[in-house]
Design a protein around this motif. Structure first.
Motif, short mmCIF file in Angstrom:
data_model
loop_
_atom_site.label_atom_id
_atom_site.label_comp_id
_atom_site.label_asym_id
_atom_site.label_seq_id
_atom_site.Cartn_x
_atom_site.Cartn_y
_atom_site.Cartn_z
N LEU A 111 0.77 -1.31 0.02
CA LEU A 111 -0.06 -0.18 0.12
C LEU A 111 0.72 1.26 0.09
O LEU A 111 0.54 2.18 -0.78
CB LEU A 111 -0.93 -0.04 1.33
N ILE A 112 1.92 1.16 0.78
CA ILE A 112 2.79 2.27 0.62
C ILE A 112 3.48 2.65 -0.52
O ILE A 112 3.60 3.72 -0.86
CB ILE A 112 4.03 2.22 1.82
N ARG A 113 4.01 1.56 -1.03
CA ARG A 113 4.63 1.68 -2.48
C ARG A 113 3.73 2.36 -3.48
O ARG A 113 4.04 3.19 -4.35
CB ARG A 113 5.21 0.31 -3.01
N ASP A 114 2.35 1.81 -3.50
CA ASP A 114 1.35 2.12 -4.55
C ASP A 114 0.98 3.53 -4.17
O ASP A 114 0.66 4.15 -5.14
CB ASP A 114 0.21 1.26 -4.23
N GLY A 115 0.76 3.83 -2.93
CA GLY A 115 0.57 5.29 -2.63
C GLY A 115 1.35 6.50 -2.54
O GLY A 115 1.12 7.57 -2.53
N LEU A 116 2.48 6.03 -2.31
CA LEU A 116 3.67 7.09 -2.22
C LEU A 116 3.95 7.73 -3.55
O LEU A 116 4.60 6.87 -4.36
CB LEU A 116 4.96 6.36 -1.65
N PRO A 117 3.74 9.07 -3.84
CA PRO A 117 4.31 9.64 -4.78
C PRO A 117 5.79 9.56 -5.20
O PRO A 117 6.65 9.48 -4.31
CB PRO A 117 4.04 11.13 -4.83
N ASP A 118 6.17 9.57 -6.49
CA ASP A 118 7.44 9.36 -6.95
C ASP A 118 8.54 10.38 -5.99
O ASP A 118 8.06 11.63 -5.98
CB ASP A 118 7.59 9.39 -8.25
N GLY A 119 9.64 10.18 -5.94
CA GLY A 119 10.60 11.15 -5.29
C GLY A 119 10.31 11.36 -3.78
O GLY A 119 11.24 12.34 -3.27
N LEU A 120 9.36 10.66 -3.11
CA LEU A 120 9.09 10.93 -1.97
C LEU A 120 9.64 9.94 -0.77
O LEU A 120 9.29 9.96 0.39
CB LEU A 120 7.65 11.44 -1.44
N ASN A 121 10.16 8.99 -1.24
CA ASN A 121 10.81 7.82 -0.57
C ASN A 121 11.79 8.35 0.72
O ASN A 121 11.61 7.85 1.86
CB ASN A 121 11.60 6.68 -1.23
N GLU A 122 12.52 9.11 0.28
CA GLU A 122 13.67 9.51 1.47
C GLU A 122 12.87 10.50 2.57
O GLU A 122 12.77 10.36 3.77
CB GLU A 122 14.85 10.41 0.83
N THR A 123 11.69 11.28 1.94
CA THR A 123 11.00 12.07 3.01
C THR A 123 10.19 11.25 3.80
O THR A 123 9.96 11.49 4.88
CB THR A 123 9.88 12.82 1.92
N ALA A 124 9.50 10.01 3.40
CA ALA A 124 8.91 9.11 3.91
C ALA A 124 9.66 8.31 5.28
O ALA A 124 9.32 8.41 6.16
CB ALA A 124 8.15 8.17 3.15
#
Length: 124
Positions: free
Chosen positions: A60-73
């Motif tokens: 769910l996180i991978r599907d819902g997290l917009p591109d480029g926000l992995n480090e922010t998350a």
């Protein structure tokens, strides 16, 4: 953020306050409906109680997290983990899993973790 807080089966007030502050003050949540926090928390807790729930949560996180926000998350997860000044093995393992699932490389992850430690350091 909620998964990190719940990972040790002891959701602390400092962690909840950190989540609330992050949602209330960071620009990334500017359009977020804060009334959703309770329902999202309930869903995360339900998933964590299921056998394959962690895999489902990461999906769910991978599907819902917009591109480029992995480090922010990842940074937000680290801040929640550091908020109470106690990082046990279970929380550390959860952070490691999150870093891996979000594909945050080790060097960037270490920098994010150091920033969280610095922000939540106390005098005692």
């Amino acid at each position: 953020m909620i998964a990190v807080s719940a990972s040790d089966e002891n959701i602390r007030t400092a962690e909840l306050m950190s989540i609330q502050a992050i949602v209330n003050h960071l620009p990334i949540f500017g359009e977020y409906d804060v009334d959703r926090i309770k329902s999202v928390a309930a869903m995360v807790l339900d998933l964590l109680s299921e056998e394959d729930g962690l895999d489902a949560l990461f999906g769910l996180i991978r599907d819902g997290l917009p591109d480029g926000l992995n480090e922010t998350a990842y940074a937000m997860a680290c801040d929640v983990a550091a908020a109470d000044g106690k990082l046990g093995q279970i929380e550390l393992r959860m952070l490691q899993e999150i870093r891996h699932e979000l594909e945050v490389d080790r060097l960037h992850g270490a920098a994010i973790e150091a920033g969280a430690r610095a922000r939540f350091r106390t005098l005692t």
